[in-house]
Structures are given as C-alpha cells and as structure tokens.
Design a protein around this motif. Sequence first.
Motif, PDB file in Angstrom:
ATOM      1  N   ARG A 115      31.162 -28.991  15.671  1.00 52.98           N
ATOM      2  CA  ARG A 115      29.787 -28.979  16.229  1.00 52.98           C
ATOM      3  C   ARG A 115      28.773 -28.784  15.112  1.00 52.98           C
ATOM      4  NH1 ARG A 115      28.847 -30.610  21.352  1.00 52.98           N
ATOM      5  NH2 ARG A 115      30.666 -30.188  22.601  1.00 52.98           N
ATOM      6  N   GLU A 116      29.068 -27.863  14.205  1.00 53.77           N
ATOM      7  CA  GLU A 116      28.167 -27.596  13.086  1.00 53.77           C
ATOM      8  C   GLU A 116      28.012 -28.846  12.214  1.00 53.77           C
ATOM      9  OE1 GLU A 116      28.659 -25.098   9.043  1.00 53.77           O
ATOM     10  OE2 GLU A 116      28.958 -23.942  10.874  1.00 53.77           O
ATOM     11  N   THR A 117      29.116 -29.513  11.958  1.00 55.07           N
ATOM     12  CA  THR A 117      29.088 -30.746  11.166  1.00 55.07           C
ATOM     13  C   THR A 117      28.232 -31.797  11.865  1.00 55.07           C
ATOM     14  OG1 THR A 117      31.268 -30.270  10.263  1.00 55.07           O
ATOM     15  CG2 THR A 117      30.537 -32.566  10.168  1.00 55.07           C
ATOM     16  N   TYR A 118      28.429 -31.948  13.151  1.00 55.17           N
ATOM     17  CA  TYR A 118      27.676 -32.936  13.921  1.00 55.17           C
ATOM     18  C   TYR A 118      26.184 -32.599  13.943  1.00 55.17           C
ATOM     19  CZ  TYR A 118      26.321 -35.943  17.832  1.00 55.17           C
ATOM     20  OH  TYR A 118      25.708 -36.874  18.633  1.00 55.17           O
ATOM     21  N   ASP A 119      25.856 -31.334  14.154  1.00 54.29           N
ATOM     22  CA  ASP A 119      24.448 -30.920  14.157  1.00 54.29           C
ATOM     23  C   ASP A 119      23.789 -31.251  12.822  1.00 54.29           C
ATOM     24  OD1 ASP A 119      24.721 -29.997  16.748  1.00 54.29           O
ATOM     25  OD2 ASP A 119      24.905 -27.881  16.168  1.00 54.29           O
ATOM     26  N   PHE A 120      24.483 -30.983  11.734  1.00 55.42           N
ATOM     27  CA  PHE A 120      23.958 -31.299  10.403  1.00 55.42           C
ATOM     28  C   PHE A 120      23.729 -32.801  10.266  1.00 55.42           C
ATOM     29  CE2 PHE A 120      24.730 -32.673   6.042  1.00 55.42           C
ATOM     30  CZ  PHE A 120      23.724 -31.986   5.383  1.00 55.42           C
ATOM     31  N   MET A 121      24.686 -33.604  10.732  1.00 52.22           N
ATOM     32  CA  MET A 121      24.554 -35.052  10.627  1.00 52.22           C
ATOM     33  C   MET A 121      23.388 -35.556  11.481  1.00 52.22           C
ATOM     34  SD  MET A 121      28.552 -36.197  10.520  1.00 52.22           S
ATOM     35  CE  MET A 121      28.337 -37.867   9.857  1.00 52.22           C
ATOM     36  N   LEU A 122      23.211 -34.995  12.667  1.00 53.84           N
ATOM     37  CA  LEU A 122      22.083 -35.393  13.519  1.00 53.84           C
ATOM     38  C   LEU A 122      20.747 -35.036  12.869  1.00 53.84           C
ATOM     39  CD1 LEU A 122      23.165 -34.518  17.173  1.00 53.84           C
ATOM     40  CD2 LEU A 122      22.846 -36.785  16.164  1.00 53.84           C
ATOM     41  N   GLU A 123      20.671 -33.852  12.261  1.00 56.86           N
ATOM     42  CA  GLU A 123      19.439 -33.446  11.576  1.00 56.86           C
ATOM     43  C   GLU A 123      19.106 -34.431  10.461  1.00 56.86           C
ATOM     44  OE1 GLU A 123      19.830 -29.410  10.192  1.00 56.86           O
ATOM     45  OE2 GLU A 123      20.115 -28.655  12.232  1.00 56.86           O
ATOM     46  N   GLU A 124      20.117 -34.834   9.727  1.00 55.01           N
ATOM     47  CA  GLU A 124      19.884 -35.784   8.637  1.00 55.01           C
ATOM     48  C   GLU A 124      19.424 -37.133   9.181  1.00 55.01           C
ATOM     49  OE1 GLU A 124      22.261 -37.919   5.044  1.00 55.01           O
ATOM     50  OE2 GLU A 124      22.569 -35.783   5.344  1.00 55.01           O
ATOM     51  N   LEU A 125      20.030 -37.568  10.265  1.00 57.95           N
ATOM     52  CA  LEU A 125      19.603 -38.830  10.878  1.00 57.95           C
ATOM     53  C   LEU A 125      18.147 -38.758  11.339  1.00 57.95           C
ATOM     54  CD1 LEU A 125      22.736 -39.874  12.928  1.00 57.95           C
ATOM     55  CD2 LEU A 125      21.594 -41.230  11.168  1.00 57.95           C
ATOM     56  N   GLN A 126      17.775 -37.659  11.965  1.00 57.98           N
ATOM     57  CA  GLN A 126      16.402 -37.510  12.418  1.00 57.98           C
ATOM     58  C   GLN A 126      15.434 -37.466  11.235  1.00 57.98           C
ATOM     59  OE1 GLN A 126      17.059 -34.037  14.838  1.00 57.98           O
ATOM     60  NE2 GLN A 126      17.087 -35.243  16.722  1.00 57.98           N
ATOM     61  N   ARG A 127      15.849 -36.787  10.175  1.00 55.95           N
ATOM     62  CA  ARG A 127      15.013 -36.674   8.978  1.00 55.95           C
ATOM     63  C   ARG A 127      14.798 -38.039   8.326  1.00 55.95           C
ATOM     64  NH1 ARG A 127      17.515 -32.663   7.125  1.00 55.95           N
ATOM     65  NH2 ARG A 127      19.028 -33.723   5.825  1.00 55.95           N
TER      66      ARG A 127
END
Length: 147
Positions: free
Chosen positions: A122-134
């Motif tokens: 979940r933590e990995t996915y959240d980080f990846m989503l944040e990067e995508l949004q950024r």
Amino acid sequence: MPMEYRRTVDSLLAGHAEPDGGAARDLDGHLSPWVKSLADSYEKRVTPFTQEMASELGRLERFDAAERFTRANLVVTPDDRESFRILVNCVFRREPIPRAKATVESTLTALEHEDPRAAVLRETYDFMLEELQRTGWKISGMASGFR
C-alpha cells in the motif's frame, strides 16, 4: 512438483487426514501448505528471473505478459515491492487511469486477504500515485519503471 511431496507436506502442515489432492489452492482459494513450503526456494531462485523477465517484457511493451510474471511472484512473495512496482507500471500503461486504479486496488485487496505481508505494498502504491499526480499523470515518469 511431485504429487507425493504435495500430499506429504499438506498432511504434515495442514493436519489433513486426507490431503486436498495436491491442488495449488484449497477450496477457499488460499495457497496450499505445499505451495507455501516452497516460498524460500522460490524467492531465492525464481523471483530474480521473473522480475528481470517482467521488466524486459515491460520495456518491450508486452504488458500482459509482464504482468503475469509479477502476479506469479506476488502470489508466493506478497511483499515483493519490485514485482509490485512493475505490475503497477504495466496496469497504468495498459488501462485508462480510473480502471488502472481500480485494478491495482482490487489486486492489493486480494493480496492482503491472502497474506498480511502484502500490506507493505500500500505504501509503495501510495508513493507511486503521488508521483503520478505530481507529474500530471505522465506514466513515463512513474517511479521505478522498467529497469
């Protein structure tokens, strides 16, 4: 895997008087004890190959094939962050963003249901989503893409 091994391990680890016939999953869909007994060997001997193969297939834009390799790893080693990152990259490159998010979230839920170790993903996915949004949902800038 020889049927005798499957039956022996299932009867020893699960305490079944009558093993489930050597199936990889029990009637509830959980991994059979004989499959779980191979996790260490799988992680040491097979995971590096399947990660490399998935990464190479991803670079070749063969996302379905790459995803199959990562899903195999995640069944046996549900806390495998590298395989999960590759899986997320494949899904987001193959599907529209709303469907990709739903696919990954459903995969995470299933993995966590199977094995609590998957919660680290979940933590990995959240980080990846944040990067995508950024990056404005530019998939090419996604963290830890295909090596």
